[in-house]
Enzyme design. Structure first.
Site, PDB file in Angstrom:
ATOM      1  NE  ARG A 134      -3.647  -2.045   2.181  1.00  0.00           N
ATOM      2  CZ  ARG A 134      -3.638  -2.944   1.899  1.00  0.00           C
ATOM      3  NH1 ARG A 134      -3.161  -3.904   2.435  1.00  0.00           N
ATOM      4  NH2 ARG A 134      -5.072  -3.707   1.878  1.00  0.00           N
ATOM      5  CG  HIS A 190      -0.870  -5.288  -3.513  1.00  0.00           C
ATOM      6  ND1 HIS A 190      -0.305  -5.577  -2.977  1.00  0.00           N
ATOM      7  CD2 HIS A 190      -2.386  -6.385  -3.634  1.00  0.00           C
ATOM      8  CE1 HIS A 190      -0.407  -6.502  -2.010  1.00  0.00           C
ATOM      9  NE2 HIS A 190      -1.820  -6.854  -2.078  1.00  0.00           N
ATOM     10  CG  HIS A 235      -0.460 -11.490  -3.539  1.00  0.00           C
ATOM     11  ND1 HIS A 235      -1.579 -12.428  -2.395  1.00  0.00           N
ATOM     12  CD2 HIS A 235      -0.989 -10.009  -3.261  1.00  0.00           C
ATOM     13  CE1 HIS A 235      -2.324 -11.289  -1.642  1.00  0.00           C
ATOM     14  NE2 HIS A 235      -1.408 -10.216  -1.927  1.00  0.00           N
ATOM     15  CG  ASP A 271      -2.392  -7.757   5.805  1.00  0.00           C
ATOM     16  OD1 ASP A 271      -3.796  -6.844   5.012  1.00  0.00           O
ATOM     17  OD2 ASP A 271      -1.723  -8.050   4.815  1.00  0.00           O
ATOM     18  CD  GLU A 297       1.879 -10.449  -0.103  1.00  0.00           C
ATOM     19  OE1 GLU A 297       1.689  -9.291  -0.549  1.00  0.00           O
ATOM     20  OE2 GLU A 297       0.803 -10.985   0.539  1.00  0.00           O
TER      21      GLU A 297
HETATM   22  C1  G6D Z   1      -5.987  -7.621   1.670  1.00  0.00           C
HETATM   23  O1  G6D Z   1      -4.879  -6.681   3.120  1.00  0.00           O
HETATM   24  C2  G6D Z   1      -4.787  -7.738   2.477  1.00  0.00           C
HETATM   25  C3  G6D Z   1      -3.557  -7.883   1.577  1.00  0.00           C
HETATM   26  O2  G6D Z   1      -2.587  -7.552   2.093  1.00  0.00           O
HETATM   27  C4  G6D Z   1      -3.560  -8.388   0.344  1.00  0.00           C
HETATM   28  O3  G6D Z   1      -2.513  -8.669  -0.441  1.00  0.00           O
HETATM   29  C5  G6D Z   1      -4.932  -7.889  -0.518  1.00  0.00           C
HETATM   30  O4  G6D Z   1      -6.087  -8.360   0.582  1.00  0.00           O
HETATM   31  C6  G6D Z   1      -5.299  -9.038  -1.551  1.00  0.00           C
HETATM   32  O5  G6D Z   1      -6.443  -6.323   0.894  1.00  0.00           O
END
Ligand code: G6D
Length: 349
Positions: free
Chosen positions: A79, A104, A178, A251, A312
């Site tokens: 982000r 992303h 991912h 996360d 990741e």
């Molecule tokens: C959610 O917060 C998570 C992210 O880190 C992840 O990459 C995404 O889902 C796929 O937004």
């Protein structure tokens, strides 16, 4: 060693799926769309080949792919706060695809681009070279960027991803993959019993919008300490604020101590499967699929929370707004290089 190529028509788009097989039967399937890994078959301790990544039953779902399943991510994975950054006094605005923030690489990022794919094969390895040209200004990013990603499968059941990039202007770049790993095999179980070991004593604190606050926190005496192995479910039951902001899980970006060659290990006791991660990257976002997308059926079953573990490996977009974080800056004509190897094995139990 073997490569099979299949032409697919998905919602009128012409895609290709490449299936790599090594001499021990390990299989990795990959789309030219997003460089998406759709399947990885590895043996359990009894030699039974089963799928260990999350994928969709119907490939049309990859056109939406809200969880970025299996996909290459970029230009900047993670982000970027307020969807903007400054380079040499100039401010660049990116699409805000998650509230006011940029996630992303925006749309269509690497994950929804058609990559040009060239297979390669020899006695030792089988793989794909994927290339993509991202024009200056795409999704607001400066510089004409040429990306080359290489996926390589070898006979020790290792799968290596290398990322190379070069831009004709100073820009920002940190790419990753991912994939959502689940070592139980064919998603029989969720990942809560998986035991994770991370070579990391520090992680990046997040605010309620999952944006780094700028603080780097010691893992000591928290459920973020994975140095000696820890079951993922500790983050689910935890009342620690950082697990709560992530919706009852992880996360977060973990900074590697680089105290040994292997940066991460994931172990599933029931199947005996073990995944080791070796990388040149300074850290990893470990995401435990707390917000698992429920819209589309998976290959083996219906979606559910905690079905996959994302590792990741990358630098940190927090470096755009804070000092002291692994940088995502790429100078004009500088060669970007990143390499991560996933080694799939079994325990001796
Ligand atoms: C959610 O917060 C998570 C992210 O880190 C992840 O990459 C995404 O889902 C796929 O937004």
């Amino acid at each position: 060693m073997n490569i099979q190529t299949e032409a697919l028509t998905v919602s009128g788009q012409q895609w290709k799926e490449f299936t790599l097989t090594n001499d021990h039967g390990m299989v990795v399937s990959i789309l030219d769309f997003g460089g998406i890994i759709t399947k990885v078959l590895t043996p359990d301790r009894d030699g039974k080949l089963e799928n260990v990544v999350v994928g969709f039953e119907n490939y049309e779902a990859y056109l939406d792919n809200p969880g970025y399943f299996g996909a290459l991510i970029g230009r900047v994975a993670g982000r970027i706060a307020n969807s903007e950054f400054e380079l040499d006094g100039k401010t660049y605005s990116l699409p805000n695809n998650e509230g006011v923030n940029h996630l992303h690489g925006g749309e269509p990022g690497f994950h929804k681009s058609i990559w040009t794919v060239v297979p390669f094969e020899n006695n030792e390895e089988v793989g794909l070279t994927l290339t993509l040209n991202s024009p200056d200004g795409e999704n607001g990013y400066p510089g004409n960027l040429r990306m080359t990603v290489t996926y390589t499968l070898t006979n020790d059941n290792s799968f290596t991803i290398t990322y190379e990039g070069v831009s004709d202007q100073k820009t920002v770049l940190t790419a990753t993959n991912h994939s959502y790993f689940n070592l139980s095999g064919n998603l029989k179980e969720d990942i809560q019993e998986h035991v994770i070991t991370l070579d990391s004593s520090k992680f990046v604190e997040l605010d309620d919008a999952l944006i780094p606050t700028g603080a780097i926190v010691d893992v000591d005496d928290t459920v973020f300490d994975f140095r000696n192995g820890r079951q993922m479910k500790d983050g689910v039951t935890s009342e620690y604020k950082q697990n709560l902001v992530a919706n009852h899980g992880y996360d977060h970006y973990f900074l590697f101590d680089h105290s040994n060659d292997v940066s991460a290990i994931v172990h599933d006791e029931k199947s005996g499967r073990e995944l080791k991660v070796i990388t040149d990257q300074p850290g990893v976002v470990m995401y435990t699929s707390n917000n698992f997308p429920m819209a589309y059926p998976l290959t083996e079953r219906q979606p559910a929370q905690y079905l996959g573990l994302c590792l990741e490996t990358q630098a940190s977009p927090a470096s755009i707004h804070h000092d002291g974080f692994p940088s995502v800056i790429l100078e004009k004509d500088e060669k970007y290089f990143a390499k991560t190897t996933f080694i799939f094995g079994v325990d001796n139990n």
